[in-house]
Design an enzyme around this catalytic site. Structure first.
Site, PDB file in Angstrom:
ATOM      1  N   HIS A 167      -6.328 -13.546 -14.652  1.00  0.00           N
ATOM      2  CA  HIS A 167      -6.687 -13.540 -13.237  1.00  0.00           C
ATOM      3  C   HIS A 167      -6.185 -12.291 -12.514  1.00  0.00           C
ATOM      4  O   HIS A 167      -5.091 -12.308 -11.957  1.00  0.00           O
ATOM      5  CB  HIS A 167      -6.080 -14.765 -12.549  1.00  0.00           C
ATOM      6  CG  HIS A 167      -6.747 -16.053 -12.894  1.00  0.00           C
ATOM      7  ND1 HIS A 167      -7.673 -16.666 -12.070  1.00  0.00           N
ATOM      8  CD2 HIS A 167      -6.626 -16.852 -13.976  1.00  0.00           C
ATOM      9  CE1 HIS A 167      -8.076 -17.799 -12.628  1.00  0.00           C
ATOM     10  NE2 HIS A 167      -7.461 -17.935 -13.784  1.00  0.00           N
TER      11      HIS A 167
ATOM     12  N   CYS B  81     -12.091 -16.056 -15.352  1.00  0.00           N
ATOM     13  CA  CYS B  81     -11.759 -17.391 -15.850  1.00  0.00           C
ATOM     14  C   CYS B  81     -13.005 -18.272 -15.856  1.00  0.00           C
ATOM     15  O   CYS B  81     -13.917 -18.029 -16.634  1.00  0.00           O
ATOM     16  CB  CYS B  81     -10.621 -17.988 -15.006  1.00  0.00           C
ATOM     17  SG  CYS B  81      -9.823 -19.421 -15.770  1.00  0.00           S
TER      18      CYS B  81
ATOM     19  N   GLU C 239      -6.941 -11.334  -9.677  1.00  0.00           N
ATOM     20  CA  GLU C 239      -6.735 -11.630  -8.251  1.00  0.00           C
ATOM     21  C   GLU C 239      -5.364 -12.243  -8.002  1.00  0.00           C
ATOM     22  O   GLU C 239      -4.926 -12.312  -6.850  1.00  0.00           O
ATOM     23  CB  GLU C 239      -7.853 -12.546  -7.726  1.00  0.00           C
ATOM     24  CG  GLU C 239      -7.705 -14.038  -8.010  1.00  0.00           C
ATOM     25  CD  GLU C 239      -8.077 -14.451  -9.421  1.00  0.00           C
ATOM     26  OE1 GLU C 239      -8.076 -13.601 -10.327  1.00  0.00           O
ATOM     27  OE2 GLU C 239      -8.354 -15.656  -9.632  1.00  0.00           O
TER      28      GLU C 239
END
Lengths: 743, 225
Positions: free
Chosen positions: B194, B84, B196
């Site tokens: 994302h 990002c 994560e």
């Protein structure tokens, strides 16, 4: 004391929002007429916004104690014990008038303000929810305010890395001029890290850190927040709205938490409404000390600011703390690390006085008690209005519309349609705790480190409160608790934001006192004490008052995050049941609004104990994994709840309703399908699991999950198909209702 | 295997990245003013709004002391993942080709998206198979990947497009549905979604993002062997 050129007059006091009597009282307290600095400070601290002078007596009736309460009302935020050595801090606050004047910055700084309240007590903000009210979205002003407010919330919340996990929005004509923007935040802290705001230890230093101070937001608390909105003076009021900078706040947040981690602060307070004036005076009042502040040491954004301007500025992203002298250097070091400005601007004294200096020269001197604690409190003069306060809107659904037409109209109406166009504007997942994202379940669910979870909901149907302030408020509290039950959580505590009109008017005083009575009763019945909140009055303009809107925020806990349920149907073949003491009525319902009907005078009685018992049964069943889905029945009644379960789960349902005790011929079917009331849940699960529940709670079997359509038959002697709609049609109506306003 | 995760003022997803990386190895934060990467064997430039991103996303962060070290680390072949805002920073630093423009809807948009694995043989996707579909959330205002035609042709020839948005999932309007790219050398990788936030089914709705971190571990531990 050296005086400014001329002393302000009583007319100046009136212009600042004080009454003639209050001005006289200020002169008494001072032993002389106040100078400009003093008058500015009194006018803010004695405003409704800071002093709660019309609501304080009522608020004292609310339950604020409970086994989970760690910090009650009076601090920057309340806090409850959530186990594992952790506490959850939470609070809701309004930023209504700023948002009505400038929606983007008004809403953005509303989020900024509530986040500072959370980290001011030492908690890391972990979630934001918002509660918004606008006029009918067919109007250009409502759409402008909606777009601005949502953009402002997104801008601030997303940039600071705190997820927006839930919220609600309603569109009703009485909010057309005076929109509501309430923001709620939650934070997490270890119990021993919590910090209070009382200034203590004469000789300790007062350090201001964060952004510099400018001329923005002057008079926000008094002129803007504590008066009705005028018809055309809004542009003149724009300078009273603050401008936010989420990046500055993100640094301020990390800096504050690091200062607390290093145990460098004696106390901490954020600067919100009334800026330095209220934060310093309240810190002094709580610690029963005095404070000397030198405005010449305040870092300024622009030269030539007068002492009173510095004292009342509402520039955002600032904190005030008390520091022992030997720690100041280390405090400045942490500020430097986070690139946050910091300056020692004063000292704690034992004088009991708030003294303002400029380069050592005294420019204001007031007793702290007079400033903070001796504002006159007013008794309300409540009187039930003899005539209806609110006019019905235009009919958009004919009384003889078919059940299918009515369901599609309800699903696509602005108050019920999918909120996805709004939720998609917000980051709901940052910080990696979000177990249920917006619209996946009735409440947001946030995982905790020990495997348990917090659940949180915010709600209030103002139209129901307008119809019956007492029962409508009970219904709002029950709605929040029902949302928690649907994910398997029990309430720990409540926060509230009382949004009402001008309390000096008897009919508004009546709404307010009835509402607070209901709030107290409901929170007692649910063991969900109030740990903090906010009051926003004078929400009215030329066209009349807003709907009375006591926004309720409730935080609950569940032992295992993995057990939380979803709202959508999950498995074909599951049985569907209606659980709880649900007695539908079209009074003040969404359908009656769409039919253009006037508000009724009063709502049907609510059995609080029975509703609370049903919550407990649903909650336990969810925790035990017995239910595939759970959803509470709210606006639009049973049929809308069923349709929402179908759309969210992508599964149809076949349902059979007994017409039951719905009164009247013509509306009996409509009441059974679309009637509203507290205490009802639509649940689904294996037939054996539902049989088990029926021993503990009133349970009516409705049908089964499966197929591609929602079919509802009504049985009243004969068997009639009330409606049959495909999932595709239901989804289209539901998803397109709000989307057009965000195109 | 140790990950270093940069932390700028205004980073938001850095702790999430540390926690995600800890599923496959060690991970710690690296402060933006530090030049010392503290022995990290792979670097993650995380999501958020570095320095407020008021000029242009990532435009300031690329000049930070920590980024100077990351640029040198990348030139030496070290693995760098930009997520990002981190992807934006890596493009600004010219470690990756192309640039990120405002979403076509001109709004911050948060949505679970599906990504098609174009190449399963890179240092960042070797735990995936080509053709596999990953479900990972995305949330950004400036995520429309753009590179001019000549650059894209060169990227295609050297296999630099690693992930594409699945049909119907390219909400930001990225050119050619490009969701993730790597540099020519193959050691720097960036994407807007994302990973994560997709390492735990309970929270992410999917754990598909783990494969990115696992791939990096395999790539690093492979070089050790």
């Amino acid at each position: 004391m050296p005086e400014t050129a001329t002393l302000p007059t009583v007319d100046d006091a009136l212009a600042l929002g004080l009454t003639r009597d209050e001005y006289e009282l200020v002169c008494d307290k001072q032993g002389r007429p106040p100078n400009q600095v003093e008058l500015a400070m009194y006018s803010l601290l004695w405003s409704e916004h800071c002093a709660y002078k019309h609501s304080r007596k009522l608020l004292r009736t609310l339950p604020t104690d409970g086994p989970h309460v760690v910090m009650g009302p009076g601090e920057n935020a309340g806090a409850v014990d959530v186990g594992g050595g952790l506490v959850c801090a939470f609070k809701v606050e309004s930023h209504n008038h700023p948002s009505a004047v400038e929606p983007f910055q008004g809403a953005a700084t509303g989020v900024g303000g509530i986040l500072r309240d959370i980290f001011a007590i030492g908690a890391r903000p972990i979630a934001v929810l918002d509660s918004l009210r606008f006029g009918e979205p067919s109007g250009a002003r409502a759409r402008y305010l909606l777009d601005g407010a949502v953009s402002g919330i997104a801008h601030y919340g997303n940039s600071i890395g705190v997820p927006t996990v839930g919220g609600e929005v309603y569109f009703e004509a009485p909010y057309e001029q005076n929109c509501l923007v309430n923001a709620m935040a939650l934070g997490l802290a270890t119990r021993e890290r919590l910090v209070r705001s009382a200034a203590t230890g004469p000789g300790n230093l007062i350090v201001l850190f964060g952004a510099s101070t400018g001329r923005d937001g002057i008079g926000g608390a008094s002129v803007l927040a504590s008066a009705e909105l005028g018809g055309d003076g809004e542009q003149d009021r724009r300078p009273t709205v603050q401008v936010g900078d989420p990046f500055e706040e993100k640094k301020l947040l990390e800096c504050s938490l690091e200062l607390l981690d290093r145990r460098l602060l004696v106390s901490l307070q954020d600067l919100g409404a009334a800026g330095l004036t209220s934060s310093a005076s309240e810190m002094a009042s709580k610690g029963e000390v005095g404070i000397d502040l030198d405005v010449a040491r305040v870092p300024l954004r622009e030269p030539g600011m007068e002492p009173f301007e510095i004292m009342v500025s509402e520039s955002q992203e600032r904190m005030l703390c008390v520091v022992e002298p030997q720690n100041v250097e280390e405090v400045m070091g942490v500020c430097e690390k986070w690139e946050v400005g910091g300056a020692a601007i004063g000292t704690v004294t034992d004088s009991g006085r708030m003294r303002v200096l400029r380069d050592g020269e005294l420019v204001g001197d007031m007793p702290v008690r007079a400033l903070v604690d001796e504002c006159p409190l007013y008794d309300l003069r409540p009187e039930k209005p003899a005539e209806a306060l609110y006019r019905p809107g235009l009919a958009t659904v004919a009384p003889d519309a078919s059940a299918g037409e009515a369901l599609l109209a309800l699903l696509s109406c602005a108050n019920l349609a999918s909120r996805r166009p709004l939720f998609e504007r917000y980051d709901s997942i940052v910080q990696s705790r979000t177990v249920r994202r917006p619209q996946e379940a009735d409440a947001a669910v946030l995982a905790l480190p020990d495997g348990s979870a917090l659940a949180v909901s915010i709600d209030c149907n103002g139209r129901r409160v307008a119809a019956d302030p007492y029962r409508g408020t009970i219904a709002a509290v029950l709605e929040c608790a029902a949302n928690l039950a649907c994910v398997g959580a029990e309430p720990l505590g409540t926060t509230n934001n009382l949004n009402f009109g001008n309390p000096e008017k008897p009919h508004i005083a009546w709404q307010l006192s009835e509402s607070v009575r209901g709030l107290g009763e409901a929170c007692r019945a649910l063991d969900a004490p109030i740990v903090g909140g906010n009051v926003s009055l004078y929400n009215e303009g030329a066209t009349g008052p807003i709907y009375p809107t006591p926004v309720i925020g409730m935080v609950g806990r569940m032992p295992d995050a993995r057990d939380c349920a979803q709202l959508g149907f999950a498995r074909a073949g599951d049985e569907i049941a209606l659980v709880g003491p649900f007695t539908p009525s079209l009074a003040a319902s969404e359908l009656s609004k769409l039919r253009g009907e006037p508000l009724p005078d009063g709502l049907p009685e609510i059995d609080l104990a029975a509703a609370a018992a049903a919550h407990a049964v649903v909650r336990d069943a969810v925790r035990d994994g017995e239910l595939s889905s759970a959803h509470d029945i709210a606006e639009g009644g049973l049929a809308v709840a069923l349709a929402e379960c179908c759309v969210a789960g992508g599964l149809g349902a076949t349902v059979e309703l007994a017409q039951g005790d719905a009164p009247g011929e013509a509306d009996a079917v409509a009441t059974a399908l679309f009637g509203e009331g507290s205490g009802g849940f639509v649940v689904s699960g294996a037939p054996e699991a539902l049989s088990g529940l029926s021993a503990f709670v009133s349970l009516r079997r409705l049908g089964t999950v499966g197929g591609e359509r929602l079919a509802i038959e009504v049985v009243d002697g004969a068997r009639r198909t009330a409606l049959e709609l495909t999932l595709v049609d239901l989804s289209a109506a539901y998803s397109e209702g709000l989307a057009e306003f965000f195109a | 295997m140790k990950f270093g995760v940069l932390q700028f003022p205004g980073s938001c997803d850095e702790v999430d990245a540390v926690e995600a990386a800890r599923n496959v190895g060690d991970a710690e934060l690296i402060w933006h003013r530090d030049r010392d990467l503290r022995g990290a064997e792979a670097i993650i430039v995380p999501g958020g709004f570095s320095y407020g991103d008021y000029l242009r996303a990532g435009a300031i962060a690329r000049f930070s002391p920590a980024m100077e070290s990351v640029i040198a680390f990348a030139r030496d072949g070290g693995l760098v993942l930009g997520i990002c805002n981190g992807f934006q920073v890596l493009c600004e630093a010219h470690l990756l080709p192309g640039a990120l423009l405002p979403n076509v809807n001109l709004r911050f948009t948060s949505r679970q998206v599906e990504l098609d694995v174009v190449r399963g043989d890179t240092a960042f996707t070797r735990a995936c198979a080509a053709g596999q579909r990953l479900s990972i959330p995305a949330k950004h205002s400036w995520g429309r990947y753009y590179a001019d035609e000549a650059t894209r042709r060169a990227m295609d020839e050297s296999g630099q497009v690693v992930l594409r948005y699945a049909p119907g999932h390219n909400f930001n309007g990225s050119v050619d549905d490009i969701a993730a790219v790597r540099n020519d050398a193959g050691n720097v990788f960036g994407l807007m979604p994302h990973p994560e936030h997709a390492v735990d089914e309970l929270i992410g709705g999917s754990a598909d993002g783990l494969s990115i971190f696992e791939s990096m571990r395999l790539a690093v531990e492979g070089t050790h062997a």
